[in-house]
Write an enzyme that holds these catalytic residues in place. Structure first.
Site, PDB file in Angstrom:
ATOM      1  N   ALA A 196       4.101  -3.702  10.662  1.00  0.00           N
ATOM      2  CA  ALA A 196       4.107  -4.822  11.149  1.00  0.00           C
ATOM      3  C   ALA A 196       2.483  -5.313  11.752  1.00  0.00           C
ATOM      4  O   ALA A 196       2.315  -6.370  11.572  1.00  0.00           O
ATOM      5  CB  ALA A 196       4.794  -4.911  12.283  1.00  0.00           C
ATOM      6  N   ASP A 197       1.688  -4.085  12.573  1.00  0.00           N
ATOM      7  CA  ASP A 197       0.723  -4.718  13.318  1.00  0.00           C
ATOM      8  C   ASP A 197      -0.071  -5.226  12.581  1.00  0.00           C
ATOM      9  O   ASP A 197      -0.992  -6.455  12.483  1.00  0.00           O
ATOM     10  CB  ASP A 197      -0.039  -3.101  13.599  1.00  0.00           C
ATOM     11  CG  ASP A 197       1.406  -2.151  14.622  1.00  0.00           C
ATOM     12  OD1 ASP A 197       1.211  -2.279  15.455  1.00  0.00           O
ATOM     13  OD2 ASP A 197       2.164  -1.914  13.925  1.00  0.00           O
ATOM     14  N   PHE A 198      -0.177  -4.378  10.749  1.00  0.00           N
ATOM     15  CA  PHE A 198      -1.605  -5.419   9.934  1.00  0.00           C
ATOM     16  C   PHE A 198      -1.304  -6.605   9.291  1.00  0.00           C
ATOM     17  O   PHE A 198      -1.879  -6.740   8.457  1.00  0.00           O
ATOM     18  CB  PHE A 198      -1.451  -3.474   8.929  1.00  0.00           C
ATOM     19  CG  PHE A 198      -1.274  -3.182   8.865  1.00  0.00           C
ATOM     20  CD1 PHE A 198      -2.521  -2.573  10.591  1.00  0.00           C
ATOM     21  CD2 PHE A 198      -1.491  -1.721   8.625  1.00  0.00           C
ATOM     22  CE1 PHE A 198      -2.568  -1.423  11.340  1.00  0.00           C
ATOM     23  CE2 PHE A 198      -1.660  -0.129   9.092  1.00  0.00           C
ATOM     24  CZ  PHE A 198      -2.306  -0.433  10.262  1.00  0.00           C
ATOM     25  N   ILE A 199       0.270  -6.983   9.768  1.00  0.00           N
ATOM     26  CA  ILE A 199       0.432  -8.342   9.126  1.00  0.00           C
ATOM     27  C   ILE A 199      -1.245 -10.128   9.916  1.00  0.00           C
ATOM     28  O   ILE A 199      -0.793 -10.824   9.442  1.00  0.00           O
ATOM     29  CB  ILE A 199       1.516  -8.875   9.916  1.00  0.00           C
ATOM     30  CG1 ILE A 199       2.392 -10.007   9.022  1.00  0.00           C
ATOM     31  CG2 ILE A 199       2.155  -9.496  11.312  1.00  0.00           C
ATOM     32  CD1 ILE A 199       4.065  -9.918   9.231  1.00  0.00           C
TER      33      ILE A 199
ATOM     34  N   HIS B  23       0.136   0.682  16.475  1.00  0.00           N
ATOM     35  CA  HIS B  23       1.209   1.252  15.467  1.00  0.00           C
ATOM     36  C   HIS B  23       2.870   0.842  16.199  1.00  0.00           C
ATOM     37  O   HIS B  23       3.896   1.440  15.878  1.00  0.00           O
ATOM     38  CB  HIS B  23       1.011   2.820  14.890  1.00  0.00           C
ATOM     39  CG  HIS B  23       0.084   3.109  14.245  1.00  0.00           C
ATOM     40  ND1 HIS B  23      -0.682   2.826  14.938  1.00  0.00           N
ATOM     41  CD2 HIS B  23       0.133   2.512  12.305  1.00  0.00           C
ATOM     42  CE1 HIS B  23      -2.043   2.836  13.567  1.00  0.00           C
ATOM     43  NE2 HIS B  23      -1.175   3.065  12.654  1.00  0.00           N
TER      44      HIS B  23
ATOM     45  N   GLU C 131      -4.315  -6.591   2.855  1.00  0.00           N
ATOM     46  CA  GLU C 131      -3.154  -7.322   3.658  1.00  0.00           C
ATOM     47  C   GLU C 131      -3.018  -8.431   2.893  1.00  0.00           C
ATOM     48  O   GLU C 131      -1.791  -9.439   2.406  1.00  0.00           O
ATOM     49  CB  GLU C 131      -3.159  -6.703   5.270  1.00  0.00           C
ATOM     50  CG  GLU C 131      -2.430  -6.113   5.327  1.00  0.00           C
ATOM     51  CD  GLU C 131      -3.249  -4.486   5.356  1.00  0.00           C
ATOM     52  OE1 GLU C 131      -4.571  -4.772   5.434  1.00  0.00           O
ATOM     53  OE2 GLU C 131      -2.970  -3.327   5.726  1.00  0.00           O
TER      54      GLU C 131
ATOM     55  N   GLU D 179       0.765  -1.379  -0.370  1.00  0.00           N
ATOM     56  CA  GLU D 179      -0.130  -0.161  -0.182  1.00  0.00           C
ATOM     57  C   GLU D 179       1.147   1.561  -0.191  1.00  0.00           C
ATOM     58  O   GLU D 179       2.230   0.997   1.000  1.00  0.00           O
ATOM     59  CB  GLU D 179      -0.772  -0.121   1.118  1.00  0.00           C
ATOM     60  CG  GLU D 179      -2.029  -0.895   1.036  1.00  0.00           C
ATOM     61  CD  GLU D 179      -2.138  -1.826   2.365  1.00  0.00           C
ATOM     62  OE1 GLU D 179      -1.703  -1.439   3.137  1.00  0.00           O
ATOM     63  OE2 GLU D 179      -2.816  -2.568   2.592  1.00  0.00           O
TER      64      GLU D 179
ATOM     65  N   GLN E  51       2.224  -1.654   5.762  1.00  0.00           N
ATOM     66  CA  GLN E  51       2.289  -0.576   5.973  1.00  0.00           C
ATOM     67  C   GLN E  51       2.560  -0.527   7.791  1.00  0.00           C
ATOM     68  O   GLN E  51       3.642   0.438   7.782  1.00  0.00           O
ATOM     69  CB  GLN E  51       1.319   0.214   5.606  1.00  0.00           C
ATOM     70  CG  GLN E  51       1.440   1.718   6.221  1.00  0.00           C
ATOM     71  CD  GLN E  51       0.343   2.979   5.011  1.00  0.00           C
ATOM     72  OE1 GLN E  51      -0.884   2.642   5.420  1.00  0.00           O
ATOM     73  NE2 GLN E  51       0.637   2.348   3.459  1.00  0.00           N
TER      74      GLN E  51
HETATM   75  C1  LIG Z   1      -5.997  -3.799   7.309  1.00  0.00           C
HETATM   76  C2  LIG Z   1      -5.070  -2.056   7.205  1.00  0.00           C
HETATM   77  N1  LIG Z   1      -4.727  -2.258   6.282  1.00  0.00           N
HETATM   78  C3  LIG Z   1      -3.487  -0.715   6.570  1.00  0.00           C
HETATM   79  C4  LIG Z   1      -3.693   0.757   7.641  1.00  0.00           C
HETATM   80  C5  LIG Z   1      -3.166   2.053   7.145  1.00  0.00           C
HETATM   81  N2  LIG Z   1      -3.880   3.096   6.219  1.00  0.00           N
HETATM   82  C6  LIG Z   1      -4.750   3.742   7.529  1.00  0.00           C
HETATM   83  S1  LIG Z   1      -5.601   4.507   7.444  1.00  0.00           S
HETATM   84  C7  LIG Z   1      -5.839   3.980   5.282  1.00  0.00           C
HETATM   85  C8  LIG Z   1      -6.090   4.651   3.408  1.00  0.00           C
HETATM   86  C9  LIG Z   1      -8.113   4.354   4.424  1.00  0.00           C
HETATM   87  O1  LIG Z   1      -8.487   5.066   3.389  1.00  0.00           O
HETATM   88  P1  LIG Z   1      -9.843   5.208   2.611  1.00  0.00           P
HETATM   89  O2  LIG Z   1     -10.280   3.777   3.677  1.00  0.00           O
HETATM   90  O3  LIG Z   1     -10.525   5.747   1.628  1.00  0.00           O
HETATM   91  O4  LIG Z   1     -10.377   6.722   4.047  1.00  0.00           O
HETATM   92  P2  LIG Z   1      -9.911   7.358   4.548  1.00  0.00           P
HETATM   93  O5  LIG Z   1      -8.251   7.486   5.150  1.00  0.00           O
HETATM   94  O6  LIG Z   1      -9.283   7.914   2.889  1.00  0.00           O
HETATM   95  O7  LIG Z   1     -10.440   8.748   4.784  1.00  0.00           O
HETATM   96  C10 LIG Z   1      -4.714   3.417   5.298  1.00  0.00           C
HETATM   97  C11 LIG Z   1      -3.718   2.116   4.462  1.00  0.00           C
HETATM   98  C12 LIG Z   1      -5.087   0.360   8.281  1.00  0.00           C
HETATM   99  N3  LIG Z   1      -5.146   0.975   8.517  1.00  0.00           N
HETATM  100  N4  LIG Z   1      -5.516  -0.475   8.024  1.00  0.00           N
END
Ligand SMILES: Cc1ncc(C[n+]2csc(CCOP(=O)(O)OP(=O)(O)O)c2C)c(N)n1
Ligand SMILES: Cc1ncc(C[n+]2csc(CCOP(=O)(O)OP(=O)(O)O)c2C)c(N)n1
Ligand SMILES: [Mg+2]
Ligand SMILES: [Mg+2]
Lengths: 327, 327, 327, 327
Positions: free
Chosen positions: B85-88, B130, B61, B30, B83
Site C-alpha cells: 500500500a505504501d507505493f500507492i 512496508h 504504479e 507487479e 505490491q
Molecule cells: C515504486 C516501487 N514499486 C515496487 C516496489 C517493490 N519492489 C522492491 S524491489 C522490486 C524489484 C526491483 O527490481 P530492480 O529495479 O531490477 O532491482 P533488483 O531488485 O533486481 O536489484 C520491486 C518490484 C518498490 N520497492 N518500489
C-alpha cells in the site's frame, strides 16, 4: 612490479589488493546477513547483492569522501566502502541504536551526510531525483565533485527515473547513473518489463552517453566509471553505465526464485566476479595464496566483530518511536 | 456451504470467482503473474487465466492505475495490485485526479469501475515503507470508495462488491491478517455490501468503532471490560468511504459513549471525521467525549520494540475504554 | 481527375476537400474562442492550437469511430473530427449543460466513450497511461482498433510519459503516440527542457519506432499516421510520431509570449499549414476559388451556430455541483 | 517602516529578501525563470539572481521536489514552485515518503529544509484542476509542516519562516488572494512564526476558526453578527500543521462555541481534526457542538454558477454562526 594498465586508468598493486578486500568483505557481509535471516536474528527484509559485488566495488573504488553516492537495496557494500563502519551497518539491520536509523528503519533507508551517502526510501527510482539535486549543488559550486546514483533495470521503468535523467541531461550535471541490470525485477525478467535489450540505450533520450558493460568484471566497471568520473568532473555531464550482472539469491531472502532455471543460475555463478578477479591477480603475482588467506581471515574477523557489535548494542527505547520527526 | 479460509485465500477466491463469472475482470500489477504476487495472493490465477487476464507489469504504479482507468472506460473491470500500500503514493495523481473525477467531469456519462488492492498495515516489522495505512488520503477525496475488511468473510465479500461496483474502489487488505485471520467463507456469491458496517459484539455501555487489524484486539479488550461489568459494542466499519453513519448513530443511541481505534496516525485519520460527524449530528446524545486511540503521529518504525510501543493493543484499548466508560 | 498519391496512402479529391474543411473549421473554432475570451464571454483558460491544425487533421483524418483518441489541451479540433457537434464543444467552453461536462469543467476535460474520445485531466502526461489501458483492451479483444494519444514535447518529460510508453512497448499495443512539438512548454523552449533535438528519439527507449516529421504539412502527417495505423492494426505495435510545429498564440490567451521573438513567429507563420495546403489543392485543381469561398462560408456558419447554441443553452443548476460524483 | 503590498508582491519580496540574505536559498519550478512564473510571483528574480538560483525545470513535479530534497541535504534551502497546487499530486511520493520521513530514518542526523509553494484554492473559475485545496493530505503526514497565509503581511512573514525552518514546509498561497489581498507589509525581517494563529477579531460569544481566502468573508459575517449582538472571535489559523491548539483553546475558554470554516471539502478536511481535538480535550467547555461550514464533498467546478453555489460566503457563514450561537 609494474602497475596494471588494463586500459586507461592505472591501478597499483596495493589498490588492486584493496579492491580484492572489498569484494571479499561485501560478499561476506551479505552472506552473513543471509544466515542471520535464516537464524531468525534479523527481522528485516534482506536483499543481498551476492554476485553483483563487482559493480559496487568497481564504481565505488576511488570515489572521494566529498563525492556523493545514492545506493540501492542491494548496495549495502557501498556504505562500507564510503566509510560506514561494518558494525554500524550491521546495527542498522538489527534495529539497534548504533545503526544509522537508530532502529527506525533498516537496510539502506538511512544515510550519512558527512560521508556523502544518501539513504533512499523503498520507492524504486525515488533516489534519482534526489541524486540530481545533489549534483545540481556541485554544479552551483563549480566544484569537481560527482554523484554516483544506482538503480536496477526494473527501476528504470519508473517515472522518477525519466524525470531525473532528463533534468540531469538538461543541466549537464556531474553525475553517473549506474544501472545494476541483474536480469530480473523480483520475478519479472527484463524481457517482460522493457522492449529493449540495453538499458544503456535509454541515455539517448536524455542527451548523454550510455554504455553497457560486463558488470561482473570489476576492472571493466572501474575503467568505465573512471572515464565517466573524469568527464563529469570536467563539466561534461552525466553518463549512464549499465552493468550486466545477476543476483544469486532470491529477490529477498524469503524468495525461492523458482521463476528462473538452475542452468541459468549455474551459468552466472560460473561468472562469479570474485574468483575471476582472484585468478587475474594471482596471474599478475599481485596476490599470493598467503595474502588471500590473510584477507579471508581479516574479513571474517571484521564481520564477526560487526555482528557482535550489533548484537550487543542497545535496543532503542520505546519513546524513540516518536522522536526525531522534526528538526 | 462454507469452508474455512484464510483472509489471503478469501481474497484469492474472490478474484478467481469474479474472473470466472465476468470475462471483463482482469488483474494487473507487479509480479502478479506466474509468481503469484509478493504475498502469494494471486497464486494460481495466471495458470488458470493466462497472460492477458493476469498481467505482469513493469514497475510503474502510476501507469498501473492509468492503464486500469483506460481499460475500465471500455467496459473492463481491472483489479490493480499495489505490491505494498505504501507505493500507492507513486500512483497518487492517477487515483485522486484521473479516477476520482472522471465521472464528474464527464457529466455523469461514464464511470471508472476499477479496484486498487493495497496491502496495508504494520505489525510485521516492515518499517517505514512496508507498513503504512494510507486510507485517509483517499477517504478525503470525493469520487472514491474505500474499504478495509477485517475477516476472511469480508475480505471475500467486499472484494466482490468492489469489483462489481461502478466506481473506483481502493481496497485495503491488511497484511498482518493475511494468514492470521481465518474463518468461514461461504462458497459463491456472498457479497458484503459497500457502506455497511458490522457489529462484531453487542453492548450497551460504550461504542467502539474500528476496522482492519484493530478489530481483534478491540474485541479482546471488550471481553475484558465485560468482566468489569461494562458492555462494549464493537463496530467494524468495513467501509471507510462511505462509512455507515446509520450504524454508528444507532449504536450511539444505546451507549452515548464512543471510542475510536485505528492503526493509522491520529491527525486526520478517519477517527477525526467520525468524531466530527458525531459532534455535529449527535452532540446531545453524548455522555462523554468521543475519544481516539490511534497510532501516534509518527512513521511505522522497523524495530520491533519501537513498533510495538505504539500499536494499539488489548491493554491500551482496555485502558482507553475504561476512560471513556468512566468519564 | 486521378486520386492523389502523395506517397503510399491515396486520397480522393473529396477526401482532400474534407481535410481542407477540417483545417478551416478548426482554425475558425480556435480563433472564435480567442475572441470570446477577449470579449469576456468565455471564462475558461483557452489554449488554442492555431498553427498546429495540420497535426490534428492529419492524424485524425480517417480514424474509425471505434478507434480511440486521447487528445490534449490544444486539440479541441480532434473532438470535432471524432464527431462531437461544434455546438456541444462550444457549450463545454461556456460551462453550459449542453457541454460534455455539463458545466463541471471546460476544454478537453471530458470525453465521449461512444465516440472513442478520452477527456484528460489537466495533468500533462496523465492521458498516456490511460491511452495504454484503452489499447490493451483492443489487444485483449484481438480487434484491429487503434488508440491515438497526443502529448506536447514538454509533457514528454513527465514520468507518466515514460511509464506509459514503456508498457505500450512491452505489450506491443496498437497505439500511436503523437508528439505536438511546438517548440515551447509554456515559456520554456525545448532546449531548456531536454538535451536532445528530437522527441522521436525517445521511442528507442521503448523498443518501437519514432519519426520526426513536418507537422505543418497535413499530408505528411497523414501519410505517417496511416503507416503507423496500418502497423498497429496488424499487430506490429506502437509508433511515436513527432510533429514539428509552432503555436501562434501565447500558451493561453492570457500569455503575451514575450519569451520568443517576432522573427521566430513570423517565420513560422510563413509556414502556416492552411495556405500551403490551399495552394497545393488549387494546383491540383481539386479546390476552386468558388469551393474555397463556399467552405469558408460554411465554416463561418457552423461556428456562428455553435456559439449561438452555446450562448442560448441552459446554465447548470447550483444543485448539480454535487451530483454525478458516484455511479 | 512598512508599505502596502499585494499578497503576491509580498511573496515575491520574501523570496527576494531571503535570496539576498542567504546564498543557499534558490528557486526552482516550471516557468519560474525569465517568465516569472504562471502568476508572476517570481518576476524579476531571474534577472537579479540568474540561471543557477532561479532554475527553470522541465515539466516534472516529482523531480522538482526530489531535486529540492537532494539540494537541501547539502545545506541548500530550495523553494520549489508547483505551478498550481493541484499538480502537487504528481510529486506526492517525494513529499510524503522522501521528504517527510528523512529526518526520522536518518536517526535525527539530517533534515530537509525545503519549501514547496503551491497556489491553491478556487473562486477563479479554474475548474477541477486549477482550484484544489490539497492541504489536508499533508497535515495528515507526520514530518511535514503546512502553512496557509491569508494576508500580505503573513504571506511574507510565513514564507520567511518557512524558508528558515529546517523541516519540509508546504506553503499554500491562495491564488484568489494574489491581487485581491493587499495590506501593510513591513520592510525587512518580520517573521511570522510557524504554529501561531492570529486573532483577526475579538469576541466572546463564538469562536470562528478559519484560514486562507475564507478569513475575509468570515470577518464580514462576524460584523453582521455583531449587529445582532453576537460577538464572534475570528481566528486565522495561518499554520495548519502544527496548528495552534493553545490559541484555539484560549478562545474557546471565552466563547464555549466553535464554528470552523474552510474551502477544502468537509470529509477529513482540517476541520475534522480541529473538531475531534476539541471534543477530546475540551468537551466540558462546549455549550454547542463544534460545527463545520466547508466546501461539500465534491470537486471544484468550472461553471461560475456551480462554483459559487458552494463556496462559503458571508451569507452562509452568517447563517452558520447564527446556528452555533443559538444552539
Ligand atoms: C515504486 C516501487 N514499486 C515496487 C516496489 C517493490 N519492489 C522492491 S524491489 C522490486 C524489484 C526491483 O527490481 P530492480 O529495479 O531490477 O532491482 P533488483 O531488485 O533486481 O536489484 C520491486 C518490484 C518498490 N520497492 N518500489
Ligand atoms: C503535470 C503538470 N504540470 C504542469 C502543468 C501546467 N502546464 C500546463 S500546459 C504547460 C506546458 C505544456 O507544454 P507542452 O507539453 O509542450 O504542450 P503545449 O502547451 O506546448 O502544447 C504547463 C507547464 C500541467 N498542466 N500539468
Ligand atoms: Mg533487477
Ligand atoms: Mg509544447
Amino acid at each position: 612490479m609494474p602497475s596494471i594498465k588494463r586500459t586507461k586508468f592505472k591501478l597499483s598493486p596495493e589498490q588492486l589488493l584493496e579492491m580484492f578486500y572489498w569484494l571479499k568483505l561485501i560478499r561476506a557481509f551479505d552472506e552473513r546477513l543471509s544466515i542471520l535471516v535464516k537464524q531468525g536474528k534479523v527481522r528485516s527484509g534482506v536483499y543481498t547483492g551476492i554476485g553483483q559485488e563487482a559493480i559496487i566495488v568497481g564504481t565505488g573504488f576511488g570515489l572521494r569522501k566529498d563525492d556523493y553516492i545514492c545506493p540501492l537495496h542491494r548496495d549495502l557494500g557501498s556504505f562500507l566502502m564510503k566509510g560506514v563502519e561494518p558494525g554500524v551497518m550491521m546495527s542498522q539491520m538489527f534495529a539497534k541504536t548504533t545503526g544509522l536509523s537508530k532502529g527506525r528503519d533498516s537496510a539502506l533507508h538511512s544515510g550519512v551526510s558527512d560521508l556523502g551517502i544518501f539513504g533512499n526510501t523503498s520507492m524504486l527510482g525515488a533516489n534519482l531525483p534526489v541524486a540530481a539535486g545533489l549534483a545540481l549543488t556541485y554544479k552551483m559550486e563549480h566544484t569537481d565533485n560527482v554523484v554516483v546514483a544506482y538503480f536496477g533495470e526494473g527501476a528504470s521503468n519508473v517515472g522518477d527515473f525519466h524525470e531525473a535523467l532528463n533534468f540531469a541531461g538538461v543541466q549537464r550535471l556531474p553525475i553517473i547513473f549506474v544501472c545494476e541490470n541483474n536480469q530480473y525485477a523480483y520475478s519479472v525478467p527484463i524481457e517482460k518489463s522493457m522492449a529493449i535489450d540495453d538499458v544503456a540505450d535509454r541515455a539517448e533520450s536524455y542527451g548523454f552517453d550510455g554504455v553497457a558493460i560486463n558488470g561482473n568484471d570489476v576492472l571493466a566497471v572501474y575503467q568505465s566509471t573512471q572515464g565517466a568520473l573524469a568527464r563529469a568532473r570536467s563539466g561534461e555531464g552525466p553518463t549512464l553505465i549499465e552493468c550486466k550482472t545477476y543476483r544469486w539469491h532470491g529477490h529477498s531472502e524469503h524468495d525461492k526464485a523458482f521463476y528462473r532455471t538452475n542452468e541459468e543460475l549455474a551459468m552466472w555463478k560460473s561468472r562469479d566476479p570474485i574468483p575471476t578477479f582472484t585468478t587475474y591477480l594471482k596471474g599478475l603475482h599481485v596476490l599470493s595464496d598467503q595474502q588471500e588467506q590473510d584477507i579471508v581471515e581479516r574479513v571474517a574477523k571484521v564481520i564477526d566483530e560487526a555482528v557482535e557489535f550489533a548484537m550487543s548494542a542497545p535496543d532503542p527505547k520505546p519513546e524513540d518511536a516518536v522522536t526525531d520527526l522534526y528538526a | 456451504m462454507s469452508k474455512d479460509l484464510s483472509y489471503l485465500e478469501a481474497i484469492r477466491e474472490a478474484l478467481a470467482e469474479e474472473m470466472r463469472r465476468d470475462p471483463k475482470v482482469f488483474i494487473l500489477g507487479e509480479d502478479v503473474g506466474a509468481y503469484g504476487g509478493a504475498f502469494g495472493v494471486t497464486q494460481g490465477l495466471h495458470e488458470e487465466f493466462g497472460d492477458m487476464r493476469v498481467v505482469d507489469t513493469p514497475i510503474s504504479e502510476s501507469a498501473i492505475v492509468g492503464i486500469s482507468i483506460g481499460a475500465s472506460l471500455r467496459g473492463y473491470r481491472p483489479v490493480a495490485e499495489m505490491q505494498f500500500a505504501d507505493f500507492i503514493s507513486c500512483a497518487f495523481d492517477q487515483i485522486v485526479n484521473q479516477a476520482a473525477t472522471l465521472r464528474y467531469r464527464y457529466g455523469g456519462r461514464a464511470s471508472v469501475p476499477i479496484v486498487i488492492r493495497a496491502p496495508s498495515g504494520g505489525n510485521v516489522s516492515g518499517g517505514l515503507y512496508h507498513s503504512q495505512n494510507p486510507e485517509a488520503w483517499f477517504v478525503h477525496r470525493p469520487g472514491l470508495k474505500v474499504v478495509a475488511p477485517s475477516t476472511a468473510y469480508d475480505a471475500k465479500g467486499l472484494l466482490k462488491a468492489a469489483i462489481r461496483d461502478d466506481n473506483p474502489v481502493v481496497y485495503f487488505e491488511h497484511k498482518f491478517l493475511y494468514r492470521r485471520a481465518k474463518g468461514p467463507v461461504p462458497e459463491g456469491d456472498d457479497i458484503v455490501p459497500i457502506g455497511v458496517a458490522a457489529t462484531r459484539r453487542e453492548g450497551g455501555d460504550v461504542t467502539l468503532l474500528t476496522y482492519g487489524a484493530m478489530v481483534t484486539p478491540s474485541l479482546e479488550a471488550a471481553d475484558r471490560l465485560a468482566k468489569e461489568g461494562v458492555e462494549v459494542e464493537v463496530i467494524d466499519l468495513r467501509t471507510l468511504m462511505p462509512f455507515d453513519k446509520a450504524a454508528i448513530f444507532a449504536s450511539l443511541e444505546k451507549t452515548s459513549r464512543v471510542l475510536i481505534v485505528h492503526e493509522d496516525v491520529k491527525t486526520l485519520g478517519i477517527g477525526a471525521e467520525l468524531s466530527a460527524v458525531i459532534m455535529e449530528e449527535r452532540f446531545d446524545r453524548l455522555d462523554a467525549p468521543v475519544m481516539r486511540l490511534t497510532y501516534p503521529d509518527t512513521h511505522p518504525p522497523f524495530s520491533h520494540i519501537l513498533e510495538q510501543a505504539n500499536l494499539p493493543n488489548p491493554d491500551t484499548i482496555t485502558g482507553a475504554l475504561r476512560r471513556v466508560a468512566s468519564y
